[in-house]
Design a protein around this motif. Structure first.
Motif: not given
Length: 445
Positions: A125-139, A141-152
């Motif tokens: 959890n400590a390494t995950l983005p705090e902006e946890a809603v409406s991110n964009a995600l692509v997997l 190969g073995n790499l999970l990439m998470v971009y953008g998003g918003t918090g509350s």
């Protein structure tokens, strides 16, 4: 005398026929009770999950919306989400620091395994983005990439940060990537695609303004460049020819050169699917593709917060649209667009189990669609979230995939067997490797 004998024989035969009739009826009813495997593309199946083992505190993710998932052949991986309706008694929040800290968001990462139908939570959890809603995600190969998003509250805290992790690591910590160049503004509800070591981001919102800007990140140098600046970013009322209106929570598909944009909206608008905005990376300009409606049902209704998934079948690329809302109606339909003919097909007989929007969707490399979570209803402003998982085949896969489905159907507890035993029995290693290691033997159905 003969008449009595004949009557007795006839009566006896009738009795025997009735007995055999009852036996046949019971046999048929028994056969009906025995479920048989049948491969049915486009037919949605609600997946009943095993809830892990008794030793674990949080066994499965809570109902949510606004999250994202990415799938490979063995699992899908879930990032983030939101549920303001979650009652404290649903979970022991005192025992979960991160649930307390992020509430009503879920700053967490989960894995759902298709073979065992079990959830596994990663304590990163400590390494995950705090902006946890409406991110964009692509997997990729073995790499999970998470971009953008918003918090509350939404829009007050947005992101233009890329996080990456290797899902093959035992504890896949998210790495925050330091980038340079012409960075996109912090936003949420963007769409992203991966192509030739570049990550492209399309559109999004700050909460007050909406764009269809396109930026790309070189994943070798981590440098951003602007590909296209929309009229909203240039401060103009009129855009270039065929430039789409700014939007968020749209979905995109990519054919190797063209980025196709499906639906989406703003706070007030919902965009239609009759005409598909298309951006050519080669020509660096927008065009509009006019689609052909289904011969009987026409075009999909305008929508946002929906799912759109691309599969390639015999060289042909097809996009499948699921669910969403136009702000009033909630949909549970399934549509397909052929990117060669631009003709829509409506699957009238095949619908999702429930009306859904803000759900998360992803397809496996073999063409199986998975849907997790989302909002079920809008009645009396009661935005009810769900933790439902459903799936369907979007094509006819390899025979080996159908056989694997059938094995898991008839022998679900095969996942508890020792991997060596399964390999010795003749199960290919590639399928044995899809089964996660048993963390405990006490599964609860």
């Amino acid at each position: 005398m003969y008449r009595k004998i004949i009557c007795y024989v006839v009566f006896t035969l009738v009795q025997v026929m009735l007995v055999f009739g009852k036996m046949y009826k019971k046999e048929q009813e028994s056969k009906k009770r025995i479920k048989k495997y049948a491969f049915r593309p486009y037919k949605f199946e609600t997946i009943e999950t095993f809830h892990g083992c008794k030793m674990m505190n949080l066994l499965y993710p809570q109902p949510r919306s606004g999250h994202r998932i990415g799938a490979d052949s063995s699992n899908f991986y879930c990032i983030g989400g939101f549920n303001p309706m979650m009652a404290p008694e649903m979970v022991d929040m005192e025992q979960d620091y991160w649930l307390q800290r992020a509430f009503p968001l879920f700053q967490e990462m989960w894995r759902f395994n298709f073979a065992s139908r079990t959830w596994h939570r990663y304590y990163n959890n400590a390494t995950l983005p705090e902006e946890a809603v409406s991110n964009a995600l692509v997997l990729q190969g073995n790499l999970l990439m998470v971009y953008g998003g918003t918090g509350s509250p939404f829009g007050f805290k947005c992101s233009n940060q890329l996080h990456v992790c290797n899902i093959r690591d035992e504890l896949p910590r998210m790495m925050k990537i330091k980038t340079s160049g012409d960075l996109p503004p912090p936003m949420y509800g963007q769409a992203i695609i991966y192509h030739n070591d570049y990550l492209y981001t399309i559109g999004g919102t700050t909460g007050t303004s909406y764009t269809c800007d396109i930026h790309r990140l070189n994943l070798c140098t981590y440098e951003w460049t602007e590909v296209y600046s929309s009229r909203e970013s240039r401060g103009r009322l009129v855009g270039r020819r065929d430039e789409p209106t700014g939007r968020y929570r749209h979905e995109v598909a990519f054919d190797g050169d063209n980025i196709f944009v499906f639906g989406g909206g703003t706070q007030w608008l919902t965009f239609e699917l009759e005409n598909v905005p298309t951006f050519s990376l080669t020509k660096q300009r927008w065009t509009t593709n006019r689609t052909i409606g289904d011969r009987r049902y026409g075009w999909p209704e305008p929508r946002k917060y929906h799912g759109a998934n691309l599969i390639t079948l015999n060289g042909l690329k097809q996009v499948f649209i699921t669910g969403g809302t136009d702000g009033e109606q909630i949909f549970k339909d399934l549509w397909r667009l052929d990117l060669k003919t631009f003709e829509w097909t409506y699957f009238a007989k095949f619908q999702m189990p429930r009306e859904l929007y803000f759900h998360a969707t992803s397809t496996t490399p073999d063409g199986k669609l998975y849907i997790f979570g989302g909002i079920l209803s809008d009645t009396d402003n009661n935005h009810l979230r769900t933790d439902m998982i459903c799936s369907t085949w979007l094509c006819i896969p390899k025979l080996s995939e159908i056989c694997w489905d059938a094995i898991l159907f008839y022998q679900p507890y095969i996942v508890l067997r020792d991997p060596k035993e399964l390999r010795n029995a003749g199960l290919p290693k590639s399928y044995v490797d899809r089964i996660p290691p048993n963390r405990c033997e006490d599964f609860i159905g």
